[in-house]
Design a protein around this motif. Structure first.
Motif, PDB file in Angstrom:
ATOM      1  N   GLY A 178       8.025  44.821 -26.269  1.00 16.53           N
ATOM      2  CA  GLY A 178       6.996  46.306 -26.329  1.00 16.53           C
ATOM      3  C   GLY A 178       6.640  46.340 -28.164  1.00 16.53           C
ATOM      4  O   GLY A 178       6.302  45.837 -28.960  1.00 16.53           O
ATOM      5  N   THR A 179       6.921  47.828 -28.146  1.00 17.24           N
ATOM      6  CA  THR A 179       6.927  48.598 -29.506  1.00 17.24           C
ATOM      7  C   THR A 179       7.726  48.603 -30.132  1.00 17.24           C
ATOM      8  O   THR A 179       8.811  49.159 -29.695  1.00 17.24           O
ATOM      9  CB  THR A 179       6.318  50.042 -28.831  1.00 17.24           C
ATOM     10  OG1 THR A 179       4.732  49.695 -28.057  1.00 17.24           O
ATOM     11  CG2 THR A 179       5.793  50.529 -30.471  1.00 17.24           C
ATOM     12  N   VAL A 180       7.824  48.061 -31.569  1.00 21.19           N
ATOM     13  CA  VAL A 180       8.729  48.315 -32.213  1.00 21.19           C
ATOM     14  C   VAL A 180       8.729  49.056 -33.747  1.00 21.19           C
ATOM     15  O   VAL A 180       7.455  49.568 -33.941  1.00 21.19           O
ATOM     16  CB  VAL A 180       8.644  47.114 -32.545  1.00 21.19           C
ATOM     17  CG1 VAL A 180       9.426  45.844 -32.098  1.00 21.19           C
ATOM     18  CG2 VAL A 180       7.539  46.224 -33.530  1.00 21.19           C
ATOM     19  N   SER A 181       9.327  49.880 -34.207  1.00 23.72           N
ATOM     20  CA  SER A 181       9.402  50.435 -35.262  1.00 23.72           C
ATOM     21  C   SER A 181       8.579  50.057 -36.081  1.00 23.72           C
ATOM     22  O   SER A 181       8.250  48.367 -35.835  1.00 23.72           O
ATOM     23  CB  SER A 181      10.351  50.569 -36.043  1.00 23.72           C
ATOM     24  OG  SER A 181      11.186  49.840 -36.532  1.00 23.72           O
ATOM     25  N   GLU A 182       7.864  50.836 -37.417  1.00 19.12           N
ATOM     26  CA  GLU A 182       6.904  50.027 -38.389  1.00 19.12           C
ATOM     27  C   GLU A 182       7.794  49.463 -39.606  1.00 19.12           C
ATOM     28  O   GLU A 182       7.155  48.955 -39.977  1.00 19.12           O
ATOM     29  CB  GLU A 182       6.809  51.815 -38.987  1.00 19.12           C
ATOM     30  CG  GLU A 182       4.915  52.032 -39.246  1.00 19.12           C
ATOM     31  CD  GLU A 182       4.922  53.136 -40.643  1.00 19.12           C
ATOM     32  OE1 GLU A 182       4.872  53.503 -41.728  1.00 19.12           O
ATOM     33  OE2 GLU A 182       4.704  54.081 -39.522  1.00 19.12           O
ATOM     34  N   LEU A 183       9.138  50.185 -38.750  1.00 18.72           N
ATOM     35  CA  LEU A 183       9.758  49.417 -40.549  1.00 18.72           C
ATOM     36  C   LEU A 183      10.115  47.533 -39.851  1.00 18.72           C
ATOM     37  O   LEU A 183       9.756  46.384 -40.507  1.00 18.72           O
ATOM     38  CB  LEU A 183      11.327  49.702 -40.413  1.00 18.72           C
ATOM     39  CG  LEU A 183      11.545  48.416 -40.871  1.00 18.72           C
ATOM     40  CD1 LEU A 183      11.728  48.544 -42.854  1.00 18.72           C
ATOM     41  CD2 LEU A 183      13.672  49.254 -41.543  1.00 18.72           C
ATOM     42  N   ALA A 184      10.459  47.743 -38.167  1.00 18.90           N
ATOM     43  CA  ALA A 184      10.307  46.078 -37.578  1.00 18.90           C
ATOM     44  C   ALA A 184       9.339  45.330 -37.576  1.00 18.90           C
ATOM     45  O   ALA A 184       8.486  44.266 -38.475  1.00 18.90           O
ATOM     46  CB  ALA A 184      10.613  46.144 -36.854  1.00 18.90           C
TER      47      ALA A 184
END
Ligand code: MG
Length: 249
Positions: free
Chosen positions: A114-120
């Motif tokens: 799905g949607t992941v963090s900007e860092l990931a």
């Protein structure tokens, strides 16, 4: 000893690579919140057997599955399980290999659930870019550690840590052949790259420090600081025409 492969052997390895790449793509298409890593494993095993090949990892030193599935702060060698369910925001590294006609293919990719963090998201992008930089160095006459130096440069400029304890490898009639292919090193050093060498190049990059630990299950490797880790891999032949990625459909 580094075994160089003939053009005919590389053709067979192209098939092992194609089968490995297809299995990885099908797993990637099934990655979503709610899927278990055991379900992903079943998809990969069915795909490989459908193609007349054998899962390369199953039974390897006693490893119990077709895939290594490594979630978030897990680096490599995670074991699929019906008890591990993917959640929105996870990242999952999937490593899969196939054996056909006596030759191996090996590849890996880290997928966003799905949607992941900007860092990931940045970690995935940078790790994939570091693999591309390493592959680009797979040219006759270059030195082996040019590959790791290129990977390391991309990862460290981004502020990420390069795992030291686990490295890429030669591949052919054995899944792990000489030479070791570290993801770090000094450019211009190491054996010369020659036509017919086939290497599995596989940066493992952490969003934090490079240190890792192995868990008590004897397989799963995790980042020491709990940071995220990503893993991308291709099997690459050094040819007259430059690098040839064998793990492609
Ligand atoms: Mg490998």
């Amino acid at each position: 000893m580094i075994v160089r492969k003939s053009a005919a052997e590389i053709e067979t390895m192209r098939e092992a690579g194609r089968i490995s790449a297809r299995a990885l793509r099908l797993v990637g298409e099934a990655v979503r919140p709610g899927a278990t890593t055991a379900q992903l494993d079943a998809i990969a095993e069915a795909a490989i057997r459908e193609d007349g090949a054998v899962p390369a990892f199953k039974g390897y030193h006693g490893f119990p599955a077709t895939l290594c599935t490594s979630l978030n702060s897990q680096v490599v060698h995670g074991i699929p399980s019906a008890g591990i369910t993917l959640k929105e925001g996870d990242i999952i590294s999937v490593d899969v290999g196939a054996l056909i006609d006596g030759y191996y293919g090996d590849n890996a990719s880290t997928f966003a659930v799905g949607t992941v963090s900007e860092l990931a998201s940045r970690l995935l992008h940078v790790t994939e870019a570091s693999l591309a930089a390493g592959i680009a160095r797979c040219v006759k006459g270059n030195r082996l550690y040019d590959i790791g130096a290129a990977v390391q440069e991309v990862a460290e400029v981004a502020g990420f840590g390069v795992v030291r304890e686990y490295v890429g490898h030669g591949i052919g009639r054995a899944m792990h052949e000489d030479p070791n292919v570290p993801n770090y090193g000094v450019a211009g050093t190491g054996p010369r790259l020659e036509i017919g060498m086939v290497l599995a190049i596989e940066p493992m990059i952490n969003s934090g420090g490079h240190e890792v630990d192995a868990l008590a299950d004897g397989w799963t490797v995790v980042t020491r600081d709990g940071s995220l880790s990503a893993h991308f891999e291709h099997t690459v032949a050094i040819t007259e025409n430059g690098p040839l990625v064998l793990t492609a459909e």
